[in-house]
Scaffold this motif. Structure first.
Motif, PDB file in Angstrom:
ATOM      1  N   THR A   1      10.533   6.126   3.025  1.00 39.07           N
ATOM      2  CA  THR A   1       9.513   5.161   3.431  1.00 39.07           C
ATOM      3  C   THR A   1       9.284   4.140   2.326  1.00 39.07           C
ATOM      4  N   LYS A   2       9.225   4.613   1.089  1.00 40.54           N
ATOM      5  CA  LYS A   2       9.025   3.707  -0.040  1.00 40.54           C
ATOM      6  C   LYS A   2      10.231   2.777  -0.232  1.00 40.54           C
ATOM      7  N   SER A   3      11.400   3.275   0.059  1.00 43.22           N
ATOM      8  CA  SER A   3      12.598   2.445  -0.040  1.00 43.22           C
ATOM      9  C   SER A   3      12.542   1.290   0.962  1.00 43.22           C
ATOM     10  N   PHE A   4      12.120   1.582   2.183  1.00 38.64           N
ATOM     11  CA  PHE A   4      11.971   0.529   3.194  1.00 38.64           C
ATOM     12  C   PHE A   4      10.880  -0.450   2.779  1.00 38.64           C
ATOM     13  N   ALA A   5       9.791   0.067   2.229  1.00 42.85           N
ATOM     14  CA  ALA A   5       8.691  -0.799   1.781  1.00 42.85           C
ATOM     15  C   ALA A   5       9.168  -1.748   0.685  1.00 42.85           C
ATOM     16  N   ALA A   6       9.948  -1.222  -0.251  1.00 44.08           N
ATOM     17  CA  ALA A   6      10.465  -2.057  -1.340  1.00 44.08           C
ATOM     18  C   ALA A   6      11.396  -3.136  -0.792  1.00 44.08           C
ATOM     19  N   SER A   7      12.216  -2.780   0.173  1.00 47.49           N
ATOM     20  CA  SER A   7      13.119  -3.759   0.775  1.00 47.49           C
ATOM     21  C   SER A   7      12.332  -4.861   1.475  1.00 47.49           C
TER      22      SER A   7
ATOM     23  N   LYS B   1       0.828  -1.211   0.000  1.00 53.40           N
ATOM     24  CA  LYS B   1       0.000   0.000   0.000  1.00 53.40           C
ATOM     25  C   LYS B   1       0.861   1.260   0.000  1.00 53.40           C
ATOM     26  N   VAL B   2       1.967   1.226   0.726  1.00 50.43           N
ATOM     27  CA  VAL B   2       2.881   2.379   0.755  1.00 50.43           C
ATOM     28  C   VAL B   2       3.430   2.649  -0.644  1.00 50.43           C
ATOM     29  N   LEU B   3       3.841   1.599  -1.328  1.00 48.26           N
ATOM     30  CA  LEU B   3       4.416   1.770  -2.667  1.00 48.26           C
ATOM     31  C   LEU B   3       3.397   2.297  -3.677  1.00 48.26           C
TER      32      LEU B   3
ATOM     33  N   ARG C   1       0.945   7.981  -3.101  1.00 50.61           N
ATOM     34  CA  ARG C   1       1.804   9.141  -3.400  1.00 50.61           C
ATOM     35  C   ARG C   1       2.168   9.936  -2.153  1.00 50.61           C
ATOM     36  N   LYS C   2       1.579   9.597  -1.022  1.00 48.22           N
ATOM     37  CA  LYS C   2       1.766  10.434   0.168  1.00 48.22           C
ATOM     38  C   LYS C   2       3.003  10.113   1.003  1.00 48.22           C
TER      39      LYS C   2
END
Length: 80
Positions: free
Chosen positions: A65-71, A54-56, A59-60
């Motif tokens: 944060t998106k980097s951690f989500a991708a990891s 959901k984070v990825l 747009r907010k």
């Protein structure tokens, strides 16, 4: 079982995020997951996979944060 682990660089960024007063709650949750996955015995939970996804898609959230989500997602359970 998953055999992937967080990189040293990503773990370092995650550790810094946990002490950052400006970091959001979701960023800290994802950072904690990244850190816990430095060991091959840990794997992403289904709930954390859902949050990271959901984070990825949103747009907010910040790039960090998106980097951690991708990891987190890159280390998800191979069978899910």
């Amino acid at each position: 079982m998953n055999h992937k682990t967080s990189s040293k660089s990503m773990a370092s960024k995650a550790a810094k995020s946990l002490t950052d007063k400006e970091a959001s709650k979701i960023q800290k949750s994802l950072a904690a997951s990244v850190l816990s996955q430095r060991s091959v015995r840990k794997q992403t939970s289904a709930d954390m996979e859902d949050i990271a996804s959901k984070v990825l898609k949103s747009r907010k959230y910040s790039d960090a944060t998106k980097s951690f989500a991708a990891s987190v997602l890159s280390q998800s359970n191979d069978e899910r």
